[in-house]
Design a protein around this motif. Structure first.
Motif, PDB file in Angstrom:
ATOM      1  N   UNK A  92       0.668  -1.295  -0.148  1.00  0.00           N
ATOM      2  CA  UNK A  92      -0.019  -0.022   0.017  1.00  0.00           C
ATOM      3  C   UNK A  92       0.798   1.222  -0.033  1.00  0.00           C
ATOM      4  N   UNK A  93       1.925   1.287   0.835  1.00  0.00           N
ATOM      5  CA  UNK A  93       2.787   2.520   0.921  1.00  0.00           C
ATOM      6  C   UNK A  93       3.508   2.528  -0.444  1.00  0.00           C
ATOM      7  N   UNK A  94       4.135   1.632  -1.100  1.00  0.00           N
ATOM      8  CA  UNK A  94       4.940   1.717  -2.289  1.00  0.00           C
ATOM      9  C   UNK A  94       4.256   1.940  -3.657  1.00  0.00           C
ATOM     10  N   UNK A  95       4.712   2.535  -4.348  1.00  0.00           N
ATOM     11  CA  UNK A  95       3.994   2.713  -5.839  1.00  0.00           C
ATOM     12  C   UNK A  95       5.400   2.202  -6.524  1.00  0.00           C
ATOM     13  N   UNK A  96       5.066   1.130  -7.306  1.00  0.00           N
ATOM     14  CA  UNK A  96       6.122   0.363  -7.869  1.00  0.00           C
ATOM     15  C   UNK A  96       6.534   1.326  -9.134  1.00  0.00           C
ATOM     16  N   UNK A  97       7.298   2.117  -9.076  1.00  0.00           N
ATOM     17  CA  UNK A  97       7.594   2.900 -10.423  1.00  0.00           C
ATOM     18  C   UNK A  97       9.125   3.140 -10.323  1.00  0.00           C
ATOM     19  N   UNK A  98       9.765   3.559 -11.372  1.00  0.00           N
ATOM     20  CA  UNK A  98      11.254   3.777 -11.403  1.00  0.00           C
ATOM     21  C   UNK A  98      11.597   4.649 -10.310  1.00  0.00           C
ATOM     22  N   UNK A  99      10.915   5.901 -10.210  1.00  0.00           N
ATOM     23  CA  UNK A  99      11.142   6.711  -8.966  1.00  0.00           C
ATOM     24  C   UNK A  99      11.237   6.242  -7.739  1.00  0.00           C
ATOM     25  N   UNK A 100      10.196   5.604  -7.370  1.00  0.00           N
ATOM     26  CA  UNK A 100      10.246   5.114  -6.007  1.00  0.00           C
ATOM     27  C   UNK A 100      10.746   3.748  -5.650  1.00  0.00           C
ATOM     28  N   UNK A 101      11.169   3.138  -6.554  1.00  0.00           N
ATOM     29  CA  UNK A 101      12.215   2.286  -6.656  1.00  0.00           C
ATOM     30  C   UNK A 101      13.708   2.417  -6.454  1.00  0.00           C
ATOM     31  N   UNK A 102      13.959   3.973  -6.577  1.00  0.00           N
ATOM     32  CA  UNK A 102      15.283   4.316  -6.680  1.00  0.00           C
ATOM     33  C   UNK A 102      16.168   4.047  -7.673  1.00  0.00           C
ATOM     34  N   UNK A 103      15.443   4.136  -8.949  1.00  0.00           N
ATOM     35  CA  UNK A 103      16.284   3.816 -10.246  1.00  0.00           C
ATOM     36  C   UNK A 103      16.889   5.089 -10.668  1.00  0.00           C
ATOM     37  N   UNK A 104      16.054   6.182 -10.142  1.00  0.00           N
ATOM     38  CA  UNK A 104      16.663   7.603 -10.323  1.00  0.00           C
ATOM     39  C   UNK A 104      17.530   8.195  -9.250  1.00  0.00           C
ATOM     40  N   UNK A 105      18.073   7.270  -8.561  1.00  0.00           N
ATOM     41  CA  UNK A 105      18.921   7.744  -7.258  1.00  0.00           C
ATOM     42  C   UNK A 105      18.018   7.747  -6.144  1.00  0.00           C
ATOM     43  N   UNK A 106      19.108   7.809  -4.903  1.00  0.00           N
ATOM     44  CA  UNK A 106      18.095   8.116  -3.697  1.00  0.00           C
ATOM     45  C   UNK A 106      17.848   9.419  -3.338  1.00  0.00           C
ATOM     46  N   UNK A 107      18.516  10.538  -4.173  1.00  0.00           N
ATOM     47  CA  UNK A 107      18.071  11.867  -4.497  1.00  0.00           C
ATOM     48  C   UNK A 107      18.131  12.367  -5.695  1.00  0.00           C
ATOM     49  N   UNK A 108      16.758  12.099  -6.420  1.00  0.00           N
ATOM     50  CA  UNK A 108      16.600  12.510  -7.766  1.00  0.00           C
ATOM     51  C   UNK A 108      16.925  14.035  -7.922  1.00  0.00           C
TER      52      UNK A 108
END
Length: 594
Positions: A18-34
């Motif tokens: 529920x808390x996680x949105x499974x997308x590239x941003x929230x999985x960290x693919x853009x880095x831990x600080x996009x």
């Protein structure tokens, strides 16, 4: 036992899903600080992910100070963005370390205010110690006032810098000194970090009021004890932080309200004597709780809202290991100072019910009455209706960095929202790169569009930015976020870019820059490509003209004779081909020889 463990596991997995949105941003693919990068300036601005948007959200700018292990270099410093997350202004050069970034009024004017720390220099080299101060910037981003605490060896603390309607500044101070620690069972003498605040006249710098926790608060009145995080009290370097003051505000009556994090309490201090008038929460609470108004702990950012009402950010934890049912929240509490009752009139919980262990802020936005809550150690902020409905929500680091365990990899001490008009005295920055001109103007809020101009009659190398007679308009473009670009495909020579306001009046010009000369690279590439194709065609025809040689049946002399004949024939064909290629119109008429 197994069934209970299974239920717990299912519960955790359900919460995670529920808390996680499974997308590239929230999985960290853009880095831990996009981050967003630019061509015209060396900035690395946050790239927040907006998860909910409502037109009822206030349209003021956002003010925050990203920091943490993953926020370094060009990403540091105070930052202003618009509500959609587009950069408006940042300064990672003068104010690399900053906290508590806000807009406050002083003598009718808006100022940018924050705490900052910078390294002093000695003989051109960074000194061992840093200089801390409270800064006020005017609308041109110039330092108008710089405030320092009074007292020998007292250093300004980052927790609070608040300007009162009376034109004074409230600041917090942490002072290390030795004290009687018998109550803590640490003996007659131990080292503590004392909580202090001062009120200073901004114009004159005069000290008006000072308060110290150890003069009025007992060490057994707190919920903290010596530990590795808060110190053991055995030395100055290991001083015990027993009180932890993190906010101070002034009431209508001239008294003060402070947040004592380790007391789990809001304390009202007399503006005349410094004595405690009343305490909300904690071990010595003076109020009767009518509806969970005292359900807060380890809190931050207590603000007096007037009419005996205050707002609090309730952290509800002091470490990352906590019950899954615990969560942080913003609170608005109404006090009845005659009946001594406390009523919860507003509660603002994050949609994911996150818990952040430190920092945080609650702002009642003046322009709309909405409530903006910054979740401090967790890089997320939410704007609510006054009734508590989530209107807008965003985060500037992926969910994996803070949703499960609040590591504080990326954070902002507080987050505020205000209207702001910036009028920098600098010029727009321009950069020509890869056939485009990129332009930006750090902090200029009134730019509506840009105009690309080209130097006329070959002028430009010595042309000045303000000489309109020497430039002609090429193109205009609406402002597109922080940085806007123009294509320079057919524009050669010297250009500049004008910043235009809403009435299309020129506000300022960029420097004059030279566009790349017409490049012959494409022409040469095309020519070489044509030659290659023609060479392949020649080789193909030669192959058709060379007779098949059966080497096993040849004798040596016969082989030499055939080879000599083929060489002569190849030379003749090559000459004939070269003559034909010199006449492109005949190329299509050629027929392969039989």
């Amino acid at each position: 036992m197994k069934s209970s463990l299974l239920c717990a596991a299912v519960s955790v997995l359900s919460w995670t899903a529920a808390a996680f949105s499974f997308n590239a941003y929230d999985l960290g693919f853009h880095g831990l600080y996009p981050r967003k990068h630019f061509h015209s300036v060396d900035f690395e601005a946050p790239a927040p992910k907006i998860t909910q948007w409502d037109s009822r959200c206030d349209y003021g700018n956002l003010f925050f100070t990203p920091r943490g292990p993953w926020v370094q270099g060009a990403a540091r410093g105070p930052i202003i963005t618009d509500p959609r997350g587009n950069l408006v202004w940042m300064d990672n050069h003068r104010f690399e370390q900053a906290m508590n970034f806000n807009v406050q009024k002083y003598r009718g004017q808006d100022y940018l205010t924050f705490w900052t720390k910078h390294r002093k220099t000695k003989h051109g080299k960074p000194a061992k110690h840093s200089k801390k101060s409270y800064v006020m910037l005017n609308s041109s981003y110039e330092v108008a006032y710089r405030i320092h605490p009074h007292g020998k060896k007292l250093k300004g603390d980052s927790h609070e810098f608040r300007i009162t309607p009376q034109g004074t500044a409230l600041i917090t101070i942490y002072h290390k000194h030795q004290a009687d620690c018998t109550d803590l069972k640490l003996g007659k003498s131990c080292w503590i970090q004392d909580g202090m605040f001062q009120e200073i006249d901004i114009e004159t710098g005069k000290l008006l009021f000072e308060w110290r926790a150890t003069d009025h608060i007992g060490m057994t009145d707190v919920f903290s004890s010596p530990n590795m995080k808060d110190g053991h009290g055995k030395s100055k370097a290991d001083a015990f932080d027993f009180f932890h003051i993190n906010s101070v505000d002034k009431t209508d009556s001239g008294d003060y309200v402070i947040s004592a994090r380790y007391m789990h309490a809001v304390v009202c201090i007399s503006g005349k004597t410094g004595e405690v008038i009343w305490q909300l929460g904690g071990k010595n609470n003076d109020f009767r709780d009518l509806n969970h108004a005292l359900d807060f702990a380890w809190q931050h950012h207590v603000t007096w809202q007037g009419n005996n009402t205050l707002s609090i950010f309730d952290n509800h934890a002091n470490n990352v290991f906590h019950s899954p049912s615990s969560h942080s929240k913003g609170m608005i509490i109404k006090l009845d100072l005659e009946k001594m009752t406390a009523t919860l009139v507003g509660k603002y919980v994050h949609p994911d019910k996150i818990l952040n262990v430190s920092q945080g802020s609650v702002q009642v936005v003046n322009e709309t009455g909405t409530v903006l809550v910054g979740f401090g150690n967790s890089p997320t902020y939410v704007e609510y209706s006054p009734e508590g409905k989530v209107l807008c929500a965003a985060h500037f680091a992926p969910h994996i960095a803070f949703e499960i365990i609040d590591f504080g990899l990326v954070k902002s001490y507080r987050i505020f929202k205000h209207p702001w008009v910036g009028k920098p005295k600098t010029n727009p920055a321009v950069k020509v790169k890869s056939g485009k001109a990129y332009v930006s103007w750090n902090g200029a809020t009134e730019v509506s569009s840009w105009r690309l101009e080209k130097a006329a009659h070959g002028g430009g190398a010595g042309a000045k930015g303000g000489d309109d007679a020497e430039f002609v308009t090429i193109e205009e473009a609406r402002r597109d976020g922080f940085e806007t670009s123009f294509n320079l495909d057919k524009i050669h020579g010297h250009v500049r870019i004008a910043a235009l306001d809403g009435a299309r009046g020129v506000m300022a010009y960029s420097a004059v820059v030279k566009t790349p000369s017409p490049s012959h690279t494409l022409l040469w590439s095309s020519f070489i490509l044509v030659l290659c194709f023609m060479g392949l065609a020649v080789l193909y025809r030669r192959r058709r003209q060379i007779p098949h040689i059966s080497i096993p049946n040849l004798k040596l002399l016969d082989f030499k004779h055939r080879l000599h004949s083929i060489t002569i024939k190849k030379q003749a064909v090559a000459l004939d081909d070269l003559e034909t290629e010199s006449s492109p119109l005949l190329l299509a008429e050629r027929e392969p020889e039989p």
